[in-house]
Design a protein around this motif. Structure first.
Motif, PDB file in Angstrom:
ATOM      1  N   THR A 285      57.690  50.011  41.443  1.00  0.00           N
ATOM      2  CA  THR A 285      56.707  50.566  42.375  1.00  0.00           C
ATOM      3  C   THR A 285      55.317  49.996  42.103  1.00  0.00           C
ATOM      4  N   ALA A 286      55.076  49.510  40.886  1.00  0.00           N
ATOM      5  CA  ALA A 286      53.800  48.902  40.522  1.00  0.00           C
ATOM      6  C   ALA A 286      54.105  47.608  39.755  1.00  0.00           C
ATOM      7  N   PRO A 287      54.523  46.551  40.475  1.00  0.00           N
ATOM      8  CA  PRO A 287      54.993  45.340  39.792  1.00  0.00           C
ATOM      9  C   PRO A 287      53.869  44.526  39.157  1.00  0.00           C
ATOM     10  N   LEU A 288      54.273  43.685  38.228  1.00  0.00           N
ATOM     11  CA  LEU A 288      53.383  42.699  37.615  1.00  0.00           C
ATOM     12  C   LEU A 288      53.913  41.312  37.947  1.00  0.00           C
ATOM     13  N   CYS A 289      52.998  40.350  38.153  1.00  0.00           N
ATOM     14  CA  CYS A 289      53.427  38.981  38.423  1.00  0.00           C
ATOM     15  C   CYS A 289      54.029  38.362  37.165  1.00  0.00           C
ATOM     16  N   ARG A 290      53.544  38.797  36.005  1.00  0.00           N
ATOM     17  CA  ARG A 290      54.088  38.394  34.711  1.00  0.00           C
ATOM     18  C   ARG A 290      53.614  39.418  33.676  1.00  0.00           C
ATOM     19  N   PRO A 291      54.325  39.599  32.581  1.00  0.00           N
ATOM     20  CA  PRO A 291      53.966  40.656  31.628  1.00  0.00           C
ATOM     21  C   PRO A 291      52.570  40.527  31.033  1.00  0.00           C
ATOM     22  N   ASP A 292      52.089  39.301  30.875  1.00  0.00           N
ATOM     23  CA  ASP A 292      50.774  39.106  30.266  1.00  0.00           C
ATOM     24  C   ASP A 292      49.671  38.867  31.294  1.00  0.00           C
ATOM     25  N   CYS A 293      49.839  39.359  32.506  1.00  0.00           N
ATOM     26  CA  CYS A 293      48.833  39.169  33.549  1.00  0.00           C
ATOM     27  C   CYS A 293      47.489  39.725  33.082  1.00  0.00           C
ATOM     28  N   ALA A 294      46.440  38.886  33.169  1.00  0.00           N
ATOM     29  CA  ALA A 294      45.104  39.290  32.726  1.00  0.00           C
ATOM     30  C   ALA A 294      44.346  40.066  33.791  1.00  0.00           C
ATOM     31  N   GLY A 295      44.799  40.017  35.024  1.00  0.00           N
ATOM     32  CA  GLY A 295      44.176  40.794  36.091  1.00  0.00           C
ATOM     33  C   GLY A 295      42.874  40.207  36.598  1.00  0.00           C
TER      34      GLY A 295
END
Length: 153
Positions: free
Chosen positions: A101-111
């Motif tokens: 429901t709240a995905p990340l593009c990759r686990p270490d995404c810096a945002g």
């Protein structure tokens, strides 16, 4: 088999394409007191990274191991009613619960930088880190007290 999500009652969920299909690989084993359902349910999903707002997507792979019984003797079993076992609710539940429901593009995404909006995955920015919210000071003090006990020091 592959099942259109619309046949499972999943319609209009933004995590799935309108023509998305669930890939269902299940094996049913008859027992003296019920039926064991084992296998995997997989579906492609898409979304927006919660940190950097980039388009992202993936594939869920939900493992299934459930017991169905006519007379419930196992507290974790599901009741088997009638002569047919309807697996659609099980598959629907797995698809809906396992797609992020709240995905990340990759686990270490810096945002994104909260000040200038720069995508910190692509380039650093010169903004000063935001100051800590004083409402968290009590918890920070507690962390400092507990850190030596945990060995995180």
């Amino acid at each position: 088999i592959t099942v259109p999500l619309t046949e499972l009652g999943i319609d209009g969920d933004p995590r799935f394409e309108p023509d998305a299909r669930a890939e269902v690989r299940l094996r049913l084993e008859s027992l003296s007191d019920g039926i064991v359902v084992e296998g995997e349910v997989a579906v492609e999903w898409h979304g927006t990274c919660r940190r950097c707002l980039a388009d992202t997507g993936g594939r869920t792979g939900s493992q299934v191991r459930e017991l169905y019984q006519r007379e419930l003797t196992d507290p974790d079993a599901f009741e088997l009613e009638g002569e047919m076992l309807d697996l659609a609710p099980l598959v629907r539940e797995l698809v809906l619960l396992d797609a992020p429901t709240a995905p990340l593009c990759r686990p270490d995404c810096a945002g994104l930088c909260p000040t200038c909006g720069t995508d910190r995955n692509l380039a650093p920015c010169d903004c000063a880190p935001p100051s800590a919210d004083p409402r968290w000071d009590g918890l920070s003090a507690l962390r400092e007290v507990l850190a030596p006990e945990r060995g995180d020091g």
